[in-house]
Design a protein around this motif. Sequence first.
Motif, PDB file in Angstrom:
ATOM      1  N   GLY A 181       9.958   3.401   1.117  1.00 49.29           N
ATOM      2  CA  GLY A 181       9.893   3.399   2.647  1.00 49.29           C
ATOM      3  C   GLY A 181       9.351   2.166   2.966  1.00 49.29           C
ATOM      4  N   LEU A 182       8.193   2.121   3.535  1.00 47.65           N
ATOM      5  CA  LEU A 182       7.196   0.820   3.735  1.00 47.65           C
ATOM      6  C   LEU A 182       6.102   0.970   2.937  1.00 47.65           C
ATOM      7  N   TRP A 183       6.080   1.080   1.667  1.00 48.77           N
ATOM      8  CA  TRP A 183       5.185   0.994   0.593  1.00 48.77           C
ATOM      9  C   TRP A 183       4.304   2.286   0.457  1.00 48.77           C
ATOM     10  N   CYS A 184       4.871   3.317   1.001  1.00 49.45           N
ATOM     11  CA  CYS A 184       4.271   4.546   1.581  1.00 49.45           C
ATOM     12  C   CYS A 184       4.278   5.790   0.682  1.00 49.45           C
ATOM     13  N   PRO A 222      -6.801  -5.980  -2.084  1.00 50.73           N
ATOM     14  CA  PRO A 222      -7.082  -6.368  -3.520  1.00 50.73           C
ATOM     15  C   PRO A 222      -5.946  -7.075  -3.904  1.00 50.73           C
ATOM     16  N   VAL A 223      -4.613  -6.459  -3.512  1.00 45.94           N
ATOM     17  CA  VAL A 223      -3.486  -7.455  -3.842  1.00 45.94           C
ATOM     18  C   VAL A 223      -2.724  -7.416  -2.495  1.00 45.94           C
ATOM     19  N   ILE A 272      -1.878  -0.430   1.187  1.00 45.32           N
ATOM     20  CA  ILE A 272      -0.948  -0.263   0.317  1.00 45.32           C
ATOM     21  C   ILE A 272      -1.527  -0.170  -1.015  1.00 45.32           C
ATOM     22  N   CYS A 273      -2.549  -0.805  -1.464  1.00 44.19           N
ATOM     23  CA  CYS A 273      -3.055  -0.571  -2.759  1.00 44.19           C
ATOM     24  C   CYS A 273      -3.511   0.746  -3.267  1.00 44.19           C
ATOM     25  N   GLY A 274      -4.070   1.592  -2.171  1.00 45.86           N
ATOM     26  CA  GLY A 274      -4.733   2.903  -2.580  1.00 45.86           C
ATOM     27  C   GLY A 274      -3.692   4.082  -2.891  1.00 45.86           C
ATOM     28  N   ILE A 278      -7.618   3.147   4.330  1.00 45.80           N
ATOM     29  CA  ILE A 278      -6.690   3.647   3.716  1.00 45.80           C
ATOM     30  C   ILE A 278      -5.598   4.064   4.873  1.00 45.80           C
ATOM     31  N   ALA A 279      -4.516   4.364   4.246  1.00 43.24           N
ATOM     32  CA  ALA A 279      -3.330   4.980   5.208  1.00 43.24           C
ATOM     33  C   ALA A 279      -2.228   5.205   4.150  1.00 43.24           C
ATOM     34  N   LYS A 280      -0.933   5.088   4.617  1.00 42.47           N
ATOM     35  CA  LYS A 280       0.161   5.153   3.803  1.00 42.47           C
ATOM     36  C   LYS A 280       0.429   6.271   2.804  1.00 42.47           C
TER      37      LYS A 280
END
Length: 467
Positions: free
Chosen positions: A61-64, A230-231, A265-267, A289-291
């Motif tokens: 999706g969108l990184w999620c 982080p990235v 995204i990184c989480g 945090i999200a996604k």
Amino acid sequence: MPNLSTNTPTAELQAVDAAHHMHPFTHGAGLADKGARIITRADGVWLNDSDGNRILDAMAGLWCVNVGYGRHELAEAAARQMRELPYYNTFFQTSHVPAIALAERLAELAPGDLNHVFYASSGSEANDTNLRLVRTYWAEKGQPQKQWVISRWNAYHGSSVGSGSLGGMKGMHAQGGMPIPGIAYIDQPNWWAEGGDMTPEDFGLERARQLEAKILELGPENVAAFIAEPVQGAGGVIVPPETYWPEIQRIVDQYGILLIADEVICGFGRTGNWFGCQTMGIRPDIMTIAKGLSSGYQPIGGSILSDAVAEVISGCEFNHGYTYSGHPVACAVALENLRILQDEGIVERVRDETGPYLKEKFEGLTEHPLVGEAKIVGMMGSLALTPDKASRSAFASEAGTVGYVCRERCFANNLIMRHVGDRMIISPPLVISREEIDDLINRAWRSLDEAHVLLKEQGLMQAAVSN
Ligand code: PXG
């Protein structure tokens, strides 16, 4: 008024879409001419569109969509919660079980003493929270002049006025009066494009030390926080040199600056650990945090605060919150999503099995004549396209021209792979199998080949004059 359904012909759906639906980050007239691609169903890592194509979604999706599409447990969790308590707020000294249980679970999962959750419904909202929160923190500690927040060019932290200002996307700043005052920017650790003759290690240190220089320029007594992914994700999956983060950590510690790790995204497994800060070895005071928190099945985000930050904020009335902060359905779905990630060992699988497998295959794409470097951490990776590998040249054409050609070939091969400028990026669902990884790489290779032919035909394989 047509009665639209997934059986409605594509052209009709596209016409109504163009007439009434305004898309984010999209040239509306351009899309209206072309017609939107209409996604109808999804399962695992696969999307179906209204023309009957089956598409490998290498962007989750969108990184999620970390646990993949089609997880009935998440639908059940939502339905159960809707029947029991579809909504209640967490203002005015009230609470409910899903918000409580999810906060407890997040405190368990988050590293160190990150134990306190302030909910939002998106990453943008959470970063708006963070902006007000860090300034309030210092004001409450008797240092109200500590207001500046330092960020990075080409960072993405959201699209609201506050979070868009925290981000360093110049194209966004150009529209609608951004950035707001009080935010400063340093350069990103993008060695491939900006490292010149330096080694990646020296370059990482040089970019980190820009933070120190900026703090000294503004005065440490005036700086509240540094925020970073982080990235970097939306900026093109920029993996920093190994020297970068340890030096950043030294600097924020030395000058008493709060560190906000934007983990949107990184989480939740994306980098092969629960959080990107664990992969990069840093100790944030606040995480966004999200996604992947809900695998995108419900809109939910938040900020996780350390004990020390939460203690100060709890000492005042923080006049901030959203109607949907801690929405019970979103919390219930997020809890179930975290259960799936945990019980199925998905994060460990990315770290130990599928992540290393994808890395090996993805790095193999550097054999392709168009690909200069392949960078990947866990399940987020990028390819730098170049007309000349030895000099790491950019293309002479406007940035993104070549990336767009390549992305269009990916779409034609039923592979969703994004381009950011002339970098091609992937961020597949974490449940992708080895066979699907092989499929992804084959489609990417074919798309690169086809793009290469087109670029040569169109005279686009020219290098820009300087790196
Ligand atoms: N922080 C980071 C690191 C993000 O990637 C946000 C905050 C904002 O989250 P919300 O939920 O408000 O969108 C994001 C979102 C892209 C793209 O094109 C990336 C995002 C959103 C939309 C598009 O790569 N990231």
